[in-house]
Design an enzyme around this catalytic site. Sequence first.
Site, mmCIF file in Angstrom:
data_model
loop_
_atom_site.group_PDB
_atom_site.id
_atom_site.type_symbol
_atom_site.label_atom_id
_atom_site.label_comp_id
_atom_site.label_asym_id
_atom_site.label_seq_id
_atom_site.Cartn_x
_atom_site.Cartn_y
_atom_site.Cartn_z
ATOM 1 N N HIS A 434 34.389 39.814 37.719
ATOM 2 C CA HIS A 434 34.613 39.302 39.074
ATOM 3 C C HIS A 434 34.443 40.376 40.138
ATOM 4 O O HIS A 434 34.403 41.578 39.855
ATOM 5 C CB HIS A 434 35.993 38.648 39.181
ATOM 6 C CG HIS A 434 37.153 39.605 39.023
ATOM 7 N ND1 HIS A 434 37.706 40.295 40.069
ATOM 8 C CD2 HIS A 434 37.877 39.957 37.924
ATOM 9 C CE1 HIS A 434 38.720 41.017 39.635
ATOM 10 N NE2 HIS A 434 38.842 40.842 38.346
ATOM 11 N N CYS A 453 40.634 42.340 33.184
ATOM 12 C CA CYS A 453 39.329 41.800 33.550
ATOM 13 C C CYS A 453 38.420 42.916 34.067
ATOM 14 O O CYS A 453 38.874 44.022 34.358
ATOM 15 C CB CYS A 453 39.477 40.704 34.599
ATOM 16 S SG CYS A 453 40.143 39.168 33.935
#
Length: 542
Positions: A434, A453
């Site tokens: 992301h 992440c």
Amino acid sequence: MTKILGIKQGATGRLTTILGAAAVACAMLISPAPVFAQSIAFKQAVAEAASRDADIAAYYRSHDYAPVWTDGSDTQRGRRAALMAAISTADKHGLPMARYDPIGLMEQLKNAKTARDRGLIDVEMTKVFLQYARDLQTGVVVPSRIDSAIVREVPYRDRQGYMTDFTASEPMQFLRNLRPRTLEYNALMREKLAMEYLLAKGGWGPAVTAKSLKPGAQGAAVVALRNRLIAMGYLKRSNSMTYDAVMEEAVREFQQDHGLNTDGVAGSGTMSEINKSVETRLKSVIVAMERERWLNKERGARHVLVNIPAFTAAIVDDGRVTFETRSVVGATKAGRYTPEFSDTMEYIVVNPTWNVPRSIVTKEYLPSMKTNAGAAGHIDLIDGRGRVVSRDSVDFSQYNARNFPFSMRQKPGSRNALGLVKFIFPNKHNIYLHDTPSKSLFARDVRAFSHGCVRLQDPFDFAYALLARQEADPVAFFKAQLATRRETFVHLDVELPVHLIYRTAFTTPRGHTQYRADIYGRDAKIWDALSKAGVAMGAVQG
């Protein structure tokens, strides 16, 4: 002939003999008397020895306990020679020679005089073959036993299938084809040989004693730096005693190959990497070869490759990196490490909503809200029915991690923790790629700051590259979705394999092998396990 050093128990000379004569010796060891090999005594010995291994027992039983290795036919002579040659050079692949015991196996073959002897050694050779085949094709150790965050599914092959395929194939070719057939594996093998040669020659010379050096510096420490850069191949031979422009460029190249900011200054971080020993680098290479075996399968003609300790994310097309960006990965603390696994990217989310993970809500935000109800006020508090709750109506002091009844959600926008786009490959670990509003972190050498992440420095360009396969104008298409300011899901017409790997040693088309720090200590654990299994660093002399 190449001499291999560092073999335990004085086996060097005997092993060298095997390397040169394995094919001839194996062809002569078993006399051409298949009638004896297939006698009742032979079959009883095979059944007895194979009974301890269900797969081996099933294979021999289905073939009426016929010999695989020990009759006098040319076919089985070829199998014996191929196996002995393979296991006698297993250390080239960073495999544990002692596990296959080529010297002991040769002695057993020499002493196999009776049908019973032949039956026992036939099963023993099958055991050695199966162990070697699995080790070379899919790794010596089991990843999940090393570290719980290594959740890679290793493509283990069926053991009886190994036997069936081997006996139907040309032996030498079959054994050669077991190893990963990647350019990376071949390059790592070459680097291993180079490191072993350097180890025999004493490495890269004395370490540089200075904590840091800048361009313009002179003296003994600069000479030591010069000599070390020459030994590593970053600098041509020179008598210069000054940290001049040539040395500065060499330092920049070294920094490039070690993931450091390329300022040309040998600061503390750069000096630490320059002073790393050949032994340290060799361990990284051997571990990288083991990791390559864990991923010994088709990776996809086009795939995404995230190298965690290199802090990079790339798109690879037909073996060539066509896009690469810096990344931020999980922090170096328990519960935040980025795991290693492979999955398939299915869609892109533009203007994503952040549904805050429960662990972050209860461990980070709840303690802050107990002190100040307005903490993290940019994130909505959500009740069980999905409604936004006013913080003024909540007595946070009465809740703990177990009974907190609310979730938290951040609306799309530039301040969103996920930035303006995320890339989803659904997985049970809740890991994805992301954007991020925290852009300054990408300027750092070590970029381990996330909750697990992977954040991308250039997420828009990454999206354009992905969408180029399905949109005539991927930039215009993406910007149109972005302009809506609404959460939008864009499915990929062709789903894309994603591989999250951990390589502290890897090669590039530029030439030098690149090295990175073992940020999570995983490679150290793997090396320890490999060492306990019998893998050793060997020094090679020409």
